[in-house]
Design an enzyme around this catalytic site. Structure first.
Site, PDB file in Angstrom:
ATOM      1  N   CYS B  51      -2.305   0.791   4.655  1.00 38.08           N
ATOM      2  CA  CYS B  51      -2.451   2.099   5.308  1.00 38.08           C
ATOM      3  C   CYS B  51      -2.103   3.237   4.358  1.00 38.08           C
ATOM      4  O   CYS B  51      -2.509   4.370   4.575  1.00 38.08           O
ATOM      5  CB  CYS B  51      -1.586   2.155   6.560  1.00 38.08           C
ATOM      6  SG  CYS B  51       0.102   1.668   6.272  1.00 38.08           S
ATOM      7  N   ALA B 198       2.392  -5.195  12.931  1.00 38.40           N
ATOM      8  CA  ALA B 198       2.751  -5.241  14.356  1.00 38.40           C
ATOM      9  C   ALA B 198       4.066  -5.991  14.529  1.00 38.40           C
ATOM     10  O   ALA B 198       4.956  -5.552  15.275  1.00 38.40           O
ATOM     11  CB  ALA B 198       1.640  -5.922  15.143  1.00 38.40           C
TER      12      ALA B 198
END
Lengths: 307, 426
Positions: B51, B198
């Site tokens: 990211c 996550a």
């Protein structure tokens, strides 16, 4: 320095220094700054307590009943005590930057409101004391609600604009601010209501005495309208499913802010007195008004006022 | 030997640019490697796409085989169908030791938004493994990435970079989540995606005492696995809207190539959530939530990875000394790695030169011993040792010069000269 010589300027100056130190925290966060701010605020609080105590002693009335000047100072005293208490509990919290300016406004307003002692209450003493206490607590609650609303809006704006919190501006979470705001309104409005109800009762009783007070006085009417505004907010908050959010903060700030500003204006424009109409009362009682050319209004000045 | 990296990261490019040239999943990466092989067959490749960064490492035996910065930028443009002008200025290039240093900094989290974060190590490792599966890497990138892991471990053990808030989740929740909510034990957290990000976020939220966890993922098996691990409930991807309507906190880490929730869809979802505050942390690149989701109402707080920059910068300033120590280690390791690389480049020539000279000396000694047949074994051994010493002494100055030169970089000129002078062939 003897505590009898404490003037309004002494604690006003202390709070100005405390506010300056709190403002410095926004530029550079230093633990010592916060401690110094607390020390100055604490010194101011002691001075203010002494000031109120000796004035109260001089006229043999509790500060809440002494005059509009003292009533405002009691409100400011409560706000400073709250600030110090909260800061001692959580020294990270940037409360001073929100509370101290309002405290300075209260003290500044008190400076221009007459400190002439209130007329003798006689048999209405205790009822008058309860009336004044409930109102001051109600106003303190409203004051807290307004401060919390401002904090909520500042925090909300930061979060919406996705900015990191400035180092010295640590605020409570939106959830906490909204919850505390809700409680502040829910507690303060009944106190104001009860205070006002006792005030109306006092009015009714006063009609049967030689010192009757006209019911249609503008300050009573304005106070009544403000109470309706606060009551509306209260009913909306209690009945609404949405107890948090920017809208709640805005409405609280507007209603509470309006209440506080109007009360201050009434006290200022009304020329003093416990209900902002001291001139009329003084005329009725034959008490001469005391002019104060400077801020150094000491207890000695008060002691010179003929009782 | 040639090493090169072209990259854009959170320091050089906004998320809006990064997400357009990112590689969201392994399928896309495999296609990218195929395309790279077609375009530049003599190179090795490893792509690190997270990211916060998109980085393409390349290595070649010969410098002339190296694709140029413009060639690689064109590859990004054509592969992602993004006009070159939109990102070319944000796509930086490093070569040789600078490229090595850059990877070491990345793997050690010096270059990360959240200083000291551990996730980058596994991301770099996964990138390397993915390149291995696609047979895109080679000896040089193997050595480089394996060394990067070693350097990362050394930085972590010898400095205090890993102390404090060292995950994106901790920074995001600490900076924004805790400014919205007072507590998390009465909140419903929805996790979209079931990858490592996550898991790390859930680990942090679990420590914060989060009450209810719903995990939704395109692959129900992975959702179930993550939900089981963290005591959550798996939810089918098809009921995503129901999940989001229940959420107080949404953490999205999917590998979707397009936003999965836009403003209009979220507006419909919000009608069912009674105006409750919702904290959305979009850690996807490309983003999973369109930016207009944050504008749906006053109580929607949407953050992406770039919004954490200021906080991370503050953490960074607080740990300047540790960063300096880490840089020291990285400098040392870069120099050592480059020395090894150059040594490997000169090694074959040195070996061949030594073998050639010793072969010649052996041949000459055999001829001599045939002529001097009266010599016994002891004399022969003595002569052999003397000749060997002569050869070594003659070899010593050129080899020492070669080794010295190799410390500064591959001495191509000297190697060519040795090849020519001594008739050495590859």
């Amino acid at each position: 320095m003897q505590l009898q010589n404490v003037t309004l300027f002494c604690f006003f100056a202390s709070y100005v220094v405390a506010l300056a130190l709190e403002a410095l925290q926004l530029l550079k966060k230093l633990r010592i700054n916060r401690w110094a701010a607390l020390v100055f605020a604490g010194a101011g609080l002691i001075a203010q307590t002494a000031y109120l105590f000796f004035r109260s002693q001089a006229v043999d009335l509790p500060p809440l009943l002494t005059s509009g000047h003292d009533w405002l100072l009691v409100l400011a005293w409560l706000a400073v005590a709250l600030y110090i208490g909260v800061e001692l509990w959580n020294r990270e919290l940037a409360l001073g930057i929100f509370v101290l300016p309002a405290v300075l406004v209260l003290i500044g307003t008190a400076r221009f409101v007459s400190d002439v002692p209130h007329q003798e209450l006689g048999s209405l003493y205790w009822l008058g004391l309860v009336h004044a206490s409930l109102l001051v607590l109600g106003f303190a609650g409203t004051f807290i609600a307004v401060v919390l609303s401002v904090m909520y809006l500042v925090q909300h704006r930061r979060l919406k604009s996705k900015r990191a919190a400035p180092e010295g501006l640590h605020l409570l979470s939106l959830e906490s601010l909204a919850r505390l705001n809700w409680w502040a309104v829910v507690i303060s409005v009944p106190l104001l209501t009860l205070g006002m109800a006792i005030g109306v009762w006092l009015l009714v009783i006063a009609q049967q005495t030689p010192v009757s007070v006209p019911v249609n006085r503008p300050d009573f009417i304005v106070n009544g309208l403000l109470w309706v505004a606060m009551m509306t907010l209260f009913v909306w908050l209690v009945s609404s499913r949405r107890r948090a959010g920017r809208l709640v903060a805005w409405r609280t700030m507007c209603a509470g802010g309006l209440l506080i500003v109007t009360i201050l204006l009434l006290k200022l424009l009304g020329g003093g007195g416990i209900h902002g109409s001291g001139a009329a009362q003084r005329a009725a009682d034959g008490v001469p008004a005391v002019s104060r050319p400077d801020m150094l209004v000491s207890v000695r000045t008060l002691q010179r006022v003929p009782q | 030997m040639n090493l090169q990296v072209v990259y854009c990261n959170h320091q050089t490019a906004r998320l809006g640019v990064r997400e357009r040239i990112a590689f969201a999943n392994e399928d896309q990466l495999a296609r990218a490697y195929d395309e790279l092989r077609n375009r530049f067959p003599a190179s090795e490749y490893v792509v690190v796409s997270t990211c916060n960064r998109v980085e393409l490492y390349t290595a070649q035996e010969k410098a002339e085989d190296a694709p140029s910065h413009a060639d690689l930028a064109r590859f990004f443009s054509e592969f992602h169908q993004v006009p070159l002008s939109e990102f070319f200025d944000d796509l930086l290039e490093q070569t040789g030791p600078e490229a090595v240093r850059h990877l070491f900094q990345v793997a050690s989290s010096i270059d990360s938004m959240v200083l000291g974060e551990s996730q980058i190590v596994s991301q770099v490792k996964q990138a390397y493994e993915c390149a291995t599966r696609s047979q895109a890497n080679g000896p040089l990138t193997n050595a480089l990435f394996q060394r990067a892991m070693t350097v990362s471990a050394r930085v972590r053990s010898e400095t205090k970079l890993v102390e404090g808030r060292v995950s994106i989740a901790s920074v995001a929740v600490g900076e924004f989540g805790k400014s919205i909510f007072d507590r998390f034990d009465d909140k419903t957290v929805v996790i979209l995606g079931a990858g490592e990000m996550a898991e790390e976020t859930l680990r942090y939220l679990k420590n914060e005492g989060v009450g209810r966890i719903l995990v939704s993922n395109r692959s129900p098996e992975r959702a179930r696995r993550v939900a089981d691990e963290f005591g959550g409930e798996p939810r089918p991807w098809e009921s995503l809207d129901d999940c989001l309507a229940e959420a107080d906190v949404i953490v999205s880490t999917t590998g979707a190539t397009e936003p999965i929730v836009d403003g209009a869809r979220f507006e419909r979802i919000r009608k069912r959530s009674r105006g409750r505050s919702v904290f959305i942390l979009d850690l996807g690149a490309p983003r999973d939530f369109a930016p207009d989701v944050g504008e749906v109402d006053d109580n929607v707080f949407l953050y992406d990875i770039d919004n954490l920059e200021a906080t991370c910068e503050r953490n960074r300033r607080a740990r300047v000394k540790e960063i300096e120590r880490a840089h020291g280690i990285i400098e040392e390791e870069t120099a050592r790695f480059m020395q090894d690389v150059y040594h490997k480049a000169t090694g074959p020539i040195i070996k061949r030169l030594r073998e050639t000279w010793h072969d010649v000396s052996r041949q000459e000694m055999e001829t001599l011993f045939k002529k001097l047949s009266h010599l016994d074994d002891k004399d022969r051994k003595q002569i052999e040792r003397s000749v060997e010493r002569v050869v070594n002494k003659l070899l010593h100055p050129p080899l020492e010069t070669l080794r010295d030169e190799a410390k500064e970089g591959t001495p191509h000129g000297l190697l060519d000269a040795i090849r020519t002078l001594f008739h050495l062939r590859d």
